[in-house]
Design a protein around this motif. Structure first.
Motif, PDB file in Angstrom:
ATOM      1  N   GLY A 169      57.912 -11.125  44.218  1.00 54.05           N
ATOM      2  CA  GLY A 169      58.490 -12.446  44.405  1.00 54.05           C
ATOM      3  C   GLY A 169      59.642 -12.777  43.496  1.00 54.05           C
ATOM      4  O   GLY A 169      60.249 -11.915  42.861  1.00 54.05           O
ATOM      5  N   ILE A 227      54.450 -13.398  46.836  1.00 55.67           N
ATOM      6  CA  ILE A 227      53.432 -12.728  47.628  1.00 55.67           C
ATOM      7  C   ILE A 227      52.458 -12.180  46.606  1.00 55.67           C
ATOM      8  O   ILE A 227      52.869 -11.504  45.651  1.00 55.67           O
ATOM      9  N   SER A 270      50.327 -16.275  49.507  1.00 54.45           N
ATOM     10  CA  SER A 270      51.736 -16.554  49.236  1.00 54.45           C
ATOM     11  C   SER A 270      51.899 -17.991  48.767  1.00 54.45           C
ATOM     12  O   SER A 270      51.054 -18.843  49.021  1.00 54.45           O
ATOM     13  N   TYR A 301      57.165  -5.303  52.659  1.00 56.34           N
ATOM     14  CA  TYR A 301      57.054  -6.746  52.417  1.00 56.34           C
ATOM     15  C   TYR A 301      58.474  -7.284  52.269  1.00 56.34           C
ATOM     16  O   TYR A 301      59.296  -6.706  51.549  1.00 56.34           O
ATOM     17  N   ILE A 338      58.475 -15.010  55.051  1.00 60.07           N
ATOM     18  CA  ILE A 338      57.786 -13.868  54.460  1.00 60.07           C
ATOM     19  C   ILE A 338      57.241 -13.022  55.605  1.00 60.07           C
ATOM     20  O   ILE A 338      56.522 -13.530  56.465  1.00 60.07           O
TER      21      ILE A 338
END
Length: 163
Positions: A32, A45, A69, A98, A109
């Protein structure tokens, strides 16, 4: 020195915490962006090891197919959400892609190209530059058994600035 990023797409190909629940239940990994400065916020995440427990998570969540998240500006609710990634994702047995797509108006996301979460609105989406956060740790660092270990792997990382 570390440089903050401002709007764009982060892609991380990674694998989290292979092993039995006994081995990995305290494992927690992060992908993140964040900053601790007032008003900055975060986009994260969070992956947990099999058998792990997370505040607010569905009881008995299979963390090999689940993720947590958060998207928020500091001072606001952390807006923590738990997403079932479906039967084709296994975070412990395979590498997955991801992706965090961050614009001034929305955060999307995705995992393996499938949207897991979308947050829109300038009141929720961080507007200030943020720093990359990629790491794993134990939620019980002070009580892990001598010699206990877990593994996480990052095979690829990229950032593409927004156009």
């Amino acid at each position: 020195s570390k440089q903050p990023l401002h709007f764009g797409t982060i892609r991380v190909k990674s694998r989290y915490f292979p092993g039995s629940a006994e081995q990995v239940s305290t494992a927690k990994g992060f992908i993140g962006l964040e900053d601790t400065q007032p008003g900055a916020g975060a986009i994260t995440i969070t992956m947990h090891g099999a058998g792990g427990v997370a505040s607010g998570a569905p009881r008995g969540a299979n963390w090999t197919r689940y993720m947590q998240s958060a998207v928020y500006q500091h001072g606001n609710s952390h807006d923590k959400t738990f997403s079932d990634l479906g039967p084709t994702v296994n975070a412990a047995e395979a590498f997955n892609l991801y992706e965090i797509d961050w614009t001034s108006t929305a955060v999307t996301i995705s995992v393996n190209g499938k949207v897991a979460r979308r947050v829109a609105g300038t009141g929720s989406v961080p507007q200030k530059p943020l720093f990359v956060r990629l790491h794993a740790r134990s939620t019980e660092w002070n009580s892990m058994a001598e010699g206990a270990a877990f593994e996480s792997y990052i095979a690829e990382f990229s950032f593409t600035p927004a156009q």
